[in-house]
Enzyme design. Structure first.
Site, short mmCIF file in Angstrom:
data_model
loop_
_atom_site.label_atom_id
_atom_site.label_comp_id
_atom_site.label_asym_id
_atom_site.label_seq_id
_atom_site.Cartn_x
_atom_site.Cartn_y
_atom_site.Cartn_z
N GLU A 127 0.85 -1.19 0.00
CA GLU A 127 0.00 0.00 0.00
C GLU A 127 0.88 1.24 0.00
O GLU A 127 1.83 1.29 0.79
CB GLU A 127 -0.92 0.03 1.22
CG GLU A 127 -1.92 1.17 1.11
CD GLU A 127 -2.90 1.23 2.30
OE1 GLU A 127 -2.83 0.37 3.18
OE2 GLU A 127 -3.71 2.15 2.30
N GLY A 268 3.53 2.58 10.72
CA GLY A 268 3.27 1.79 11.92
C GLY A 268 3.06 0.30 11.63
O GLY A 268 3.69 -0.55 12.24
N ALA A 269 2.18 0.01 10.68
CA ALA A 269 1.84 -1.39 10.41
C ALA A 269 0.99 -1.44 9.16
O ALA A 269 0.58 -0.41 8.64
CB ALA A 269 1.06 -1.97 11.58
N MET A 270 0.74 -2.66 8.70
CA MET A 270 -0.01 -2.83 7.45
C MET A 270 -0.94 -4.03 7.53
O MET A 270 -0.54 -5.12 7.95
CB MET A 270 1.00 -2.99 6.30
CG MET A 270 0.36 -3.19 4.95
SD MET A 270 -0.64 -1.75 4.43
CE MET A 270 -1.90 -2.57 3.48
N ASN A 272 -2.29 -6.26 5.52
CA ASN A 272 -2.36 -7.30 4.49
C ASN A 272 -3.26 -8.46 4.93
O ASN A 272 -3.19 -8.88 6.09
CB ASN A 272 -0.97 -7.85 4.21
CG ASN A 272 0.08 -6.77 4.16
OD1 ASN A 272 0.02 -5.91 3.31
ND2 ASN A 272 1.00 -6.78 5.12
N HIS A 304 -6.33 -1.86 15.30
CA HIS A 304 -6.59 -1.13 14.06
C HIS A 304 -6.37 -2.04 12.84
O HIS A 304 -7.23 -2.14 11.97
CB HIS A 304 -5.68 0.09 14.00
CG HIS A 304 -5.83 0.91 12.75
ND1 HIS A 304 -6.63 2.04 12.69
CD2 HIS A 304 -5.30 0.76 11.51
CE1 HIS A 304 -6.57 2.54 11.47
NE2 HIS A 304 -5.76 1.79 10.73
N GLU A 305 -5.22 -2.68 12.80
CA GLU A 305 -4.91 -3.50 11.62
C GLU A 305 -5.87 -4.69 11.55
O GLU A 305 -6.32 -5.07 10.48
CB GLU A 305 -3.46 -3.99 11.65
CG GLU A 305 -2.40 -2.89 11.75
CD GLU A 305 -2.56 -1.74 10.78
OE1 GLU A 305 -3.10 -1.95 9.68
OE2 GLU A 305 -2.17 -0.61 11.13
N HIS A 308 -9.23 -3.69 10.18
CA HIS A 308 -9.24 -3.50 8.73
C HIS A 308 -9.73 -4.75 8.00
O HIS A 308 -10.14 -4.67 6.85
CB HIS A 308 -7.82 -3.19 8.23
CG HIS A 308 -7.49 -1.72 8.15
ND1 HIS A 308 -8.34 -0.79 7.63
CD2 HIS A 308 -6.36 -1.03 8.52
CE1 HIS A 308 -7.77 0.41 7.66
NE2 HIS A 308 -6.57 0.29 8.21
N GLU A 327 -9.71 4.21 6.41
CA GLU A 327 -8.85 4.68 7.51
C GLU A 327 -9.63 5.44 8.58
O GLU A 327 -9.49 5.17 9.77
CB GLU A 327 -7.70 5.52 6.97
CG GLU A 327 -6.72 4.74 6.09
CD GLU A 327 -6.14 3.51 6.76
OE1 GLU A 327 -6.29 3.34 7.98
OE2 GLU A 327 -5.54 2.67 6.05
N1 B3K Z 1 -2.90 1.07 5.67
C1 B3K Z 1 -1.61 1.23 6.27
C2 B3K Z 1 -0.89 2.46 5.85
C3 B3K Z 1 -0.23 2.38 4.53
C4 B3K Z 1 0.61 3.60 4.27
C5 B3K Z 1 1.10 3.64 2.88
N2 B3K Z 1 1.99 4.74 2.65
C6 B3K Z 1 -1.66 1.18 7.75
C7 B3K Z 1 -2.95 1.51 8.36
O1 B3K Z 1 -3.44 2.61 8.30
O2 B3K Z 1 -3.54 0.64 8.93
ZN ZN Z 2 -5.41 1.88 8.78
#
Ligand code: B3K
Ligand code: ZN
Length: 881
Positions: A127, A268-270, A272, A304-305, A308, A327
C-alpha cells in the site's frame, strides 16, 4: 524512475478499469539480490470498461524477463514495456492468461516499498502503490483477485515462509537446499493487500475460536530471541477479535492470522489479508523496555490492523481518494475499542489532544486538504491526520447524530450491501441514510470541505423570562483551493449546568428536548432558546468534543473554574482547565514579548489544585488536567507572528507557578500513587504513573518539593521503562548537572536494544537548550545512527523537528537548514520518509517574520534542487503555494 512532477490525479476523472484480473498465481523465488517473480494473471475485459481497450499494467523500477499470452511467448511488437508500464497494444478481447516474469533486487530496495529486506528478512509493503514494484499489474484498489502464492527460498536463510490466506502446501526441493510453501487466499482482494514474508523468525502461537466456532491459528513472528516480548500484542489481538464480534458483528474469516514484526518499516503497520506486517515498535513490549504509551499504542495498532479485515479488506476502496473510507472508519473503531478496554474519558482526552496537535495544525496550514481529497500528485502524502483522525471524527459525528442504534443499523447495512466490493464514501453514507431515513447530503460536506469549522457561541440567561438563549454562529475558514465554504452540519452536544452542579432539563421554547442533549447546527446562525431556566446556568458546550471544531464562547474564567469542578461531562471538566490555561498562556506569551509583567494564574492553579485534591477522580484523568498545553498547542492558538522562545518562556513560567503553588499536594500525590506491586501495563496502573510523573516534572521545573532528587531516585529504582524514561526526561530538562551521567547509564543498559536506543536518541534531541542542534548533528555520526532505519531517523531528527520548538525554530535558521539537508540526503534512498520529515515545516507561515523568512529559504532551497522525488516535490510545492 517515476516522474518527479506527475500530473495531478483527479477524483472526477475516475473510470472503471478496462480489464479485470480474477486470479493471480505467483511463483516467487527469493534471493537476496536476484529474486524471480513469475506472475500468472487470469484476466478478462471489464464489461463496464471501454470496448477494445489495450491492457495497460503499472510497473515501478521493474525489469521484464519474459512475457507470454495463453502460454505463447509474445512477439516484441505486440507490447511495449518500460520500467513503469507494460502495454499490450491489441489483446484479444476475451478471457486470457498473461504470464509475466520480472527480476528484483530486494537488498537494494531502500524505499521500503515492494519487496525488500529488513535485517535479512524478506518482507513486502504494497500500500498504496508497491505491488507494481513486484510485478506489472493494474495497481489500483478496484481490481480484486484471488491470490495463490508459491514462495521458494533457501531453507537456511528463510525457514519461515508466509503469505496471505491459508497455507495449502509446503515441502523441500529434493536435491537442493531450497524449500517452498504455497498460500491461498480465497477472498478476492486488491493488490495493495498482498504480502509475503521469508526469514529466520521466532513464533509465538495461540488460538482463537470465533463466535460461530471457527478455530483460528494465531501467530506472531519476531526476530530470534524476542518472542517473550510479543505476549502483550497477542493478548491485544485476541481481545480485538472478540470485541469486533461483539461491537460490530465482525467475525474473522480465515483459518490463520499471522503478524510479523520487522525493524525497518516506513510507518506503523499494514493490514495485508491474514498477514499483517508491523513495525516492531508496535509489537514488542516488556516492562523494562516499553512505556505505558508504547503498550497503549501496541493495543491500538494491533486492533486497528485487525479491524481493517472488515473495514478495508472485505470492503475496500474504489480508488485512493476514498482512503478515509477505510482509515477514518477504522481509526474510529480502534478508538472505541481502546475506550472500552481502558478509561473512556481519558482515551477521548488523549485522542482530542492528538487531533488538535496534528489535524487542526494541518487544517490551518498550506497542506490542508479535505478528508476526501479531490486531487493528489503523490498518494503516499495523503496518509495524514486529516484522512485518519478527522476521518474518524466524521464517523463519530455520524454516530452522535444518528444515535447508537441508527449507527449500528447503518454499519450492518454497509457490511451486508458492500461485502466483497470496492466502495466509495457515497456508498457508505447511503447506508446510513437508508437505514435511518436521514438526508445526509449536507453532512457529506465534512468529506469535501477542508479547514476546521469555528463555532462562536454566546449564552445569555434571562431571569425575567426564566429562559436561556444560545446564539450560535458557524464559519469555515478559507483553505488552499477552497476560498468560500458552505455551512456544515455540526452536532452540538451540550448541557446547562445549574448552580448546584446538576444538569438542568433541556427544554426548547417549543417544548421539545434535543435528543441526547445534541442540537443540530446546520445554518450559518442559530438562536436556541431554552425555557424553564430558573437559575443562571453555565453552558457546557461541545461535550465529549462531539464535533471537531474550534469553539469561542462568552464563558468567563469563573464559569470555566465552575465547569472544571462540576461538569458531569469529564471531557469538558478537562477542557475547561485547558481553556483557562490557553487563555493565560496566550496572554503571558504577549507579556514576554513586550517585556510586561506576566499575569497571575491564580484561577487556573486553583482549578488544578481542586482536581488534585479530589479523591473521586481517576489519577489518569488528573494527570491530563495537570498537563498544560504544549508549546505547539499555544503556537497554534496564537496562530500568527509566533515567537517560539516567548511561547516557551510563558509555558515554563506557568509550570513553575503551578509547581511552586501546589508543591505540597504534588509531592503528596507522588508519594500516594506509588505502585503497590510489580509493574502492570493496565490502564489504572498506567494512570497512576502518568499522574506521578506529571507531578514530578512540575516539581522539578519549579525546583520545589525535592523534584530533582525524587526524579533521580525514581530513575535509579525504576523497574519499568515508563518511570525510567520519564525521570530521565525530567533530569535531562531540569538537572543539567546530572544529565551526562544518567544518559550514559541509560545507554549502557540498553545499547543492544534498538527500540530503547531510539528513546535515548529522542530524549536528547528534545532538550530545549541552544546546544541541542549540535548534539543532534553529532549524534548523526554515532555508530548506532543510520539513515536506513526509519525508526532511528524519526527518533533523532523527527522528534527534534516536531518535539523541540525552540531549537528547531532557532532564530538563526540553523534548525531549518539541518532539516533541509537531511531531507535532501534521504530523498534518493527513502522518499516517503524524507517527505514525512519535511512535513515538520508545514506551519512555517505562522512564525514571526525573521524565522518565517529563514524557513521559507530552506523550503525554497529544497524546491530548487534537481531530481526531487515526487513525494518531496509534492510537499515542498504545496508548502510554498
Ligand atoms: N494502511 C496502512 C498504511 C499504509 C501507508 C502507505 N503509505 C496502515 C494503516 O493505516 O492501517
Ligand atoms: Zn489503517
Amino acid at each position: 524512475m517515476r516522474d518527479a512532477d506527475p500530473k495531478p490525479i483527479r477524483l472526477v476523472d475516475y473510470r472503471p478499469p478496462d480489464w479485470l484480473v480474477d486470479t493471480v498465481d505467483l511463483d516467487i523465488g527469493l534471493h537476496p539480490t536476484a529474486t524471480v517473480i513469475r506472475a500468472r494473471l487470469g484476466m478478462r475485459p471489464n464489461p463496464a470498461g471501454r470496448e477494445g481497450a489495450p491492457i495497460v499494467l503499472d510497473g515501478d523500477e521493474l525489469v521484464l524477463k519474459s512475457l507470454a499470452l495463453d502460454g505463447e511467448t509474445l512477439a516484441g511488437n505486440a507490447y511495449s514495456v518500460t520500467p513503469s508500464s507494460l502495454t499490450l497494444l491489441a489483446p484479444p478481447q476475451r478471457a486470457l492468461t498473461l504470464e509475466i516474469e520480472t527480476l528484483l533486487d530486494p537488498s537494494a530496495n531502500t524505499k521500503l516499498m515492494g519487496l525488500y529486506r529488513s535485517s535479512g528478512t524478506y518482507c513486502t509493503q504494497c500500500e498504496a502503490e508497491g505491488f507494481r514494484r513486484i510485478t506489472y499489474f493494474p495497481d489500483r484498489p478496484d481490481v480484486l483477485a484471488v491470490y495463490t502464492t508459491r514462495i521458494e527460498a533457501e531453507r537456511e536463510e528463510a525457514p519461515v515462509l508466509l503469505g496471505n490466506g491459508n497455507k495449502v502446501e509446503e515441502g523441500e526441493l529434493p536435491g537442493t537446499t531450497r524449500h517452498f510453501a504455497v498460500w491461498h487466499d480465497p477472498w478476492p482482494k486488491p493488490c495493495y493487500l498482498f504480502a509475503l514474508v521469508g526469514g529466520r523468525l521466532d513464533r509465538v502461537g495461540d488460538r482463537f475460536v470465533t463466535a460461530t466456532g471457527r478455530d483460528v491459528e494465531l501467530g506472531i513472528y519476531v526476530e530470534p530471541g524476542k518472542a517473550a516480548r510479543a505476549g502483550y500484542a497477542m493478548d491485544a489481538l485476541k481481545r480485538s477479535m472478540r470485541w469486533d464480534e461483539e461491537a460490530f458483528g465482525c467475525e474473522y474469516d480465515l483459518d490463520v492470522f499471522n503478524i510479523v514484526a520487522v525493524a525497518d518499516f516506513n510507518m506503523g503497520a499494514m493490514e495485508n489479508k491474514g498477514l499483517n506486517i508491523f513495525n516492531d515498535k508496535y509489537v514488542l513490549a516488556s516492562p523494562e523496555t516499553a512505556t505505558d504509551n508504547d503498550y497503549a499504542s501496541i493495543e491500538g495498532i494491533i486492533a486497528h490492523e485487525y479491524f481493517h479485515n472488515w473495514t478495508g479488506n472485505r470492503i475496500t476502496c474504489r480508488d485512493w481518494f476514498q482512503l478515509c473510507l477505510k482509515e477514518g472508519l477504522t481509526v474510529f473503531r480502534d478508538q472505541e475499542f481502546s475506550a472500552d478496554q481502558r478509561s473512556r474519558p481519558v482515551k477521548r482526552i488523549i485522542d482530542v489532544r492528538l487531533l488538535k496537535a496534528y489535524q487542526f495544525t494541518e487544517d490551518a496550514g498550506p497542506l490542508a486538504h479535505p478528508v476526501r481529497p479531490a486531487t493528489y500528485r503523490e498518494i503516499n502524502n495523503f496518509y495524514t491526520a486529516t484522512v485518519y483522525e478527522k476521518g474518524a471524527e466524521v464517523v463519530r459525528m455520524l454516530k452522535t447524530l444518528l444515535g447508537s442504534e441508527g449507527f449500528r443499523n447503518g454499519m450492518d447495512l454497509y457490511f451486508e450491501r458492500h461485502d466483497g466490493q470496492a466502495a466509495t464514501i457515497e456508498d457508505f453514507l447511503a447506508c446510513f441514510a437508508d437505514a435511518t431515513g436521514t438526508d445526509l447530503a449536507q453532512f457529506a460536506l465534512w468529506y469535501a470541505q477542508s479547514g476546521t469549522p469555528q463555532l462562536a457561541i454566546t449564552g445569555e440567561w434571562n431571569p425575567a423570562e426564566r429562559s436561556y438563549r444560545l446564539d450560535v454562529e458557524q464559519s469555515v475558514p478559507p483553505t488552499p483551493g477552497q476560498p468560500d465554504k458552505q455551512p456544515m452540519v455540526i452536532p452540538l452536544a451540550l448541557g446547562l449546568v445549574g448552580p448546584s452542579g446538576e444538569d438542568l432539563p433541556l427544554t426548547l421554547a417549543d417544548g421539545t428536548s434535543p435528543a441526547g442533549g445534541v442540537l443540530t447546527v446546520d445554518a450559518p446562525r442559530h438562536s436556541f432558546v431554552f425555557r424553564d431556566v430558573a437559575e443562571r446556568p453555565v453552558p457546557s458546550l461541545n461535550r465529549g468534543f462531539a464535533a471537531p471544531v474550534r469553539l469561542a464562547s462568552n464563558l468567563s474564567s469563573d464559569d470555566l473554574v465552575f465547569l472544571a469542578r462540576h461538569d458531569r461531562d469529564p471531557f469538558n471538566r478537562f477542557e475547561a482547565v485547558q481553556t483557562l490555561a490557553l487563555g493565560y498562556l496566550i496572554e503571558a506569551t504577549q507579556a514576554v514579548r513586550s517585556g510586561r509583567n506576566l499575569p497571575e494564574p491564580a484561577a487556573l492553579i486553583a482549578a488544578m489544585g481542586a482536581s488534585l485534591a479530589d479523591p473521586a477522580l481517576d489519577p489518569a484523568f488528573v494527570g491530563q488536567v495537570l498537563t498544560v498545553p504544549s508549546e505547539s498547542d499555544i503556537a497554534r492558538e496564537i496562530g500568527r507572528d509566533v515567537d517560539p522562545d516567548a511561547v516557551y518562556a510563558a509555558r515554563a513560567t506557568l509550570r513553575r507557578a503551578v509547581g511552586t503553588a501546589l508543591a505540597e499536594p504534588l509531592a503528596g500525590a507522588f508519594e500516594r500513587f506509588a505502585a503497590p506491586g510489580p509493574y502492570s501495563p493496565d490502564a489504572a496502573s498506567a494512570g497512576r504513573r502518568t499522574l506521578r510523573n506529571t507531578c514530578l516534572s512540575l516539581l522539578a521545573e519549579a525546583g520545589a518539593g525535592e523534584g530533582v532528587a525524587r526524579a533521580l531516585g525514581l530513575y535509579r529504582a525504576a523497574d519499568n521503562m515508563t518511570d525510567r524514561l520519564q525521570s530521565l526526561m525530567t533530569l535531562c530538562h531540569h538537572a543539567p548537572g546530572q544529565r551526562a551521567e544518567v544518559l550514559a547509564d541509560f545507554y549502557e543498559r540498553f545499547r543492544d536494544d534498538p527500540l530503547v536506543l531510539d528513546k535515548w536518541f529522542g530524549i536528547q534531541s528534545q532538550i530545549p537548550e541552544p546546544g541541542t542542534l549540535d548534539r543532534v548533528r553529532e549524534l548523526t555520526g554515532h555508530p548506532a545512527f543510520s539513515l536506513r532505519n526509519p525508526n532511528r531517523v524519526r527518533a533523532l531528527i523527527g522528534s527534534f523537528a516536531t518535539g523541540n520548538p525552540t531549537q528547531f525554530n532557532r532564530a538563526d535558521g540553523a534548525g531549518y537548514d539541518f532539516l533541509a539537508d537531511t531531507v535532501l540526503g534521504l530523498d534518493g534512498s527513502n522518499p516517503q520518509l524524507a517527505a514525512r520529515l519535511l512535513g515538520a515545516l508545514k506551519s512555517w507561515r505562522v512564525l514571526e517574520e525573521g524565522r518565517r523568512g529563514k524557513a521559507e529559504a530552506a523550503l525554497r532551497r529544497i524546491a530548487g534542487t534537481a531530481g526531487l522525488s515526487p513525494d518531496v516535490s509534492d510537499i515542498v510545492t504545496r508548502s510554498l503555494a
